[in-house]
Design a protein around this motif. Structure first.
Motif, mmCIF file in Angstrom:
data_model
loop_
_atom_site.group_PDB
_atom_site.id
_atom_site.type_symbol
_atom_site.label_atom_id
_atom_site.label_comp_id
_atom_site.label_asym_id
_atom_site.label_seq_id
_atom_site.Cartn_x
_atom_site.Cartn_y
_atom_site.Cartn_z
ATOM 1 N N MET A 295 0.836 -1.197 0.000
ATOM 2 C CA MET A 295 0.000 0.000 0.000
ATOM 3 C C MET A 295 0.867 1.240 0.000
ATOM 4 N N GLY A 296 0.336 2.328 -0.580
ATOM 5 C CA GLY A 296 1.056 3.581 -0.633
ATOM 6 C C GLY A 296 0.168 4.732 -0.221
ATOM 7 N N LEU A 297 0.541 5.905 -0.664
ATOM 8 C CA LEU A 297 -0.181 7.122 -0.304
ATOM 9 C C LEU A 297 -0.798 7.748 -1.534
ATOM 10 N N GLY A 298 -2.007 8.257 -1.365
ATOM 11 C CA GLY A 298 -2.666 9.016 -2.412
ATOM 12 C C GLY A 298 -3.160 10.337 -1.860
ATOM 13 N N GLY A 299 -3.501 11.220 -2.765
ATOM 14 C CA GLY A 299 -4.088 12.497 -2.372
ATOM 15 C C GLY A 299 -5.281 12.797 -3.255
ATOM 16 N N ILE A 300 -6.343 13.345 -2.679
ATOM 17 C CA ILE A 300 -7.531 13.722 -3.455
ATOM 18 C C ILE A 300 -7.943 15.140 -3.102
ATOM 19 N N VAL A 301 -8.602 15.776 -4.064
ATOM 20 C CA VAL A 301 -9.279 17.051 -3.835
ATOM 21 C C VAL A 301 -10.695 16.893 -4.346
ATOM 22 N N ASN A 302 -11.655 17.149 -3.498
ATOM 23 C CA ASN A 302 -13.055 17.026 -3.897
ATOM 24 C C ASN A 302 -13.481 18.193 -4.780
ATOM 25 N N CYS A 303 -14.472 17.928 -5.604
ATOM 26 C CA CYS A 303 -15.048 18.989 -6.428
ATOM 27 C C CYS A 303 -15.804 19.984 -5.542
ATOM 28 N N ARG A 304 -16.328 21.035 -6.167
ATOM 29 C CA ARG A 304 -17.109 22.018 -5.424
ATOM 30 C C ARG A 304 -18.558 22.061 -5.931
ATOM 31 N N CYS A 305 -19.012 20.956 -6.543
ATOM 32 C CA CYS A 305 -20.345 20.943 -7.147
ATOM 33 C C CYS A 305 -21.444 21.193 -6.117
ATOM 34 N N TRP A 306 -21.256 20.645 -4.897
ATOM 35 C CA TRP A 306 -22.301 20.832 -3.885
ATOM 36 C C TRP A 306 -22.373 22.293 -3.438
ATOM 37 N N LYS A 307 -21.244 22.993 -3.474
ATOM 38 C CA LYS A 307 -21.263 24.428 -3.161
ATOM 39 C C LYS A 307 -22.020 25.188 -4.248
ATOM 40 N N ASP A 308 -21.714 24.847 -5.518
ATOM 41 C CA ASP A 308 -22.393 25.513 -6.628
ATOM 42 C C ASP A 308 -23.887 25.221 -6.633
ATOM 43 N N ALA A 309 -24.276 24.082 -6.036
ATOM 44 C CA ALA A 309 -25.700 23.738 -5.938
ATOM 45 C C ALA A 309 -26.355 24.366 -4.712
ATOM 46 N N GLY A 310 -25.605 25.154 -3.956
ATOM 47 C CA GLY A 310 -26.154 25.822 -2.779
ATOM 48 C C GLY A 310 -26.354 24.911 -1.591
ATOM 49 N N LEU A 311 -25.562 23.827 -1.514
ATOM 50 C CA LEU A 311 -25.752 22.846 -0.444
ATOM 51 C C LEU A 311 -24.590 22.812 0.538
ATOM 52 N N ASP A 312 -23.827 23.880 0.581
ATOM 53 C CA ASP A 312 -22.731 23.972 1.549
ATOM 54 C C ASP A 312 -23.325 24.151 2.936
ATOM 55 N N GLY A 313 -23.212 23.142 3.743
ATOM 56 C CA GLY A 313 -23.832 23.109 5.076
ATOM 57 C C GLY A 313 -24.322 21.708 5.348
ATOM 58 N N PRO A 314 -25.423 21.311 4.685
ATOM 59 C CA PRO A 314 -25.850 19.912 4.859
ATOM 60 C C PRO A 314 -24.879 18.926 4.207
ATOM 61 N N ILE A 315 -24.064 19.405 3.260
ATOM 62 C CA ILE A 315 -23.013 18.590 2.643
ATOM 63 C C ILE A 315 -21.687 19.323 2.858
ATOM 64 N N GLY A 316 -20.657 18.584 3.184
ATOM 65 C CA GLY A 316 -19.354 19.219 3.412
ATOM 66 C C GLY A 316 -18.352 18.240 3.987
ATOM 67 N N PHE A 317 -17.459 18.739 4.821
ATOM 68 C CA PHE A 317 -16.386 17.920 5.391
ATOM 69 C C PHE A 317 -16.645 17.673 6.871
ATOM 70 N N ASP A 318 -16.464 16.398 7.265
ATOM 71 C CA ASP A 318 -16.651 16.074 8.675
ATOM 72 C C ASP A 318 -15.406 16.446 9.479
ATOM 73 N N GLU A 319 -15.396 16.136 10.762
ATOM 74 C CA GLU A 319 -14.312 16.567 11.639
ATOM 75 C C GLU A 319 -12.980 15.891 11.316
ATOM 76 N N ASP A 320 -13.022 14.801 10.559
ATOM 77 C CA ASP A 320 -11.796 14.120 10.154
ATOM 78 C C ASP A 320 -11.340 14.526 8.759
#
Length: 248
Positions: free
Chosen positions: A1-26
């Motif tokens: 196993m190795g290491l990877g990195g990801i960056v999520n899109c911002r589609c949920w922000k553009d859909a006006g859903l920043d709040g009910p959808i987002g990043f958890d405490e981890d």
């Protein structure tokens, strides 16, 4: 196993859903409020990106990550304080988007100075191809069995016993190897000969080398081009979306 990195899109922000959808405490992207019917429907089928990922990079093995940190140590962590804080040692954590500009600047420092750092390399003398390497004064364990451990350090290739009283049973800067009967290998070098129940060094290569040497040289900055390029692409995606780089 190795290491990877990801960056999520911002589609949920553009859909006006920043709040009910987002990043958890981890730091993981998730549906944070499953009672919101609009957010729930969008989370299930509203995004065109697979796993909500805009960018994904394979950053290599954990051995490679150790070499990154060792090279940073030789360059000087005082020049790379943000990298010191965000480079992972496990498959979790992230680079906050606020730290991305500093990471990009420190990647430039890393790239400009990596070629000044020495590495110790075990090479196939017939082809000049590097087989295993370690950074500066560090050592690299390249294999072992129940009784023996093989590796390289600044003083060359070594095989040492791992029994109750450890001892070096073979050491050389230049040596040959040949397979004997009964699962034994003969190592013959500039400091003697040993016949050991061990593997042939470099046996996973297309052609197993018979003559090997350990050399110390400056690293090639080009050797870091894949890692640096991957890190820069992740950082660019983070700046474009306002989202963190998440380690996976």
């Amino acid at each position: 196993m190795g290491l990877g990195g990801i960056v999520n899109c911002r589609c949920w922000k553009d859909a006006g859903l920043d709040g009910p959808i987002g990043f958890d405490e981890d730091g993981w992207f998730d549906l944070l409020d499953s009672t919101d019917p609009v957010a729930y429907r969008w989370y299930e089928a509203g995004c065109e990106h697979r796993d909500f990922s805009l960018a994904h990079e394979d950053l290599g093995s954990w051995g490679g990550q150790s070499a990154v940190r060792q090279t940073c140590t030789e360059i000087g962590w005082d020049l790379l304080p943000t990298l010191r804080a965000v480079l992972p040692t496990t498959n979790d954590g992230w680079i906050p988007v606020a730290d991305v500009p500093a990471v990009l600047a420190e990647l430039d420092v890393f790239e400009s100075r990596a070629g000044m750092v020495t590495e110790t390399v075990l090479v196939d003398e017939e082809t000049g191809q590097g087989i295993y390497s370690c950074v500066a004064a560090n050592l690299s364990i390249i294999g072992w069995n129940r009784a023996l451990q093989a590796g390289i350090d600044q003083d060359g290739f070594f095989v040492r016993s791992t029994r109750l009283i450890p001892r070096t049973v073979f050491r050389a800067t230049r040596f040959t190897q040949r397979e004997l009967r009964g699962g034994r290998v003969e190592f013959a070098g500039d400091q003697g000969t040993a016949r050991l129940r061990l593997f042939l060094v470099g046996h996973v290569m297309p052609v197993t080398p018979s003559r090997l040497a350990v050399v110390t040289r400056n690293q090639s900055a080009d050797g870091w081009s894949h890692w640096i390029g991957s890190m820069r692409r992740l950082c660019a995606a983070a700046l474009a979306t306002g989202n963190p780089v998440k380690w996976t």
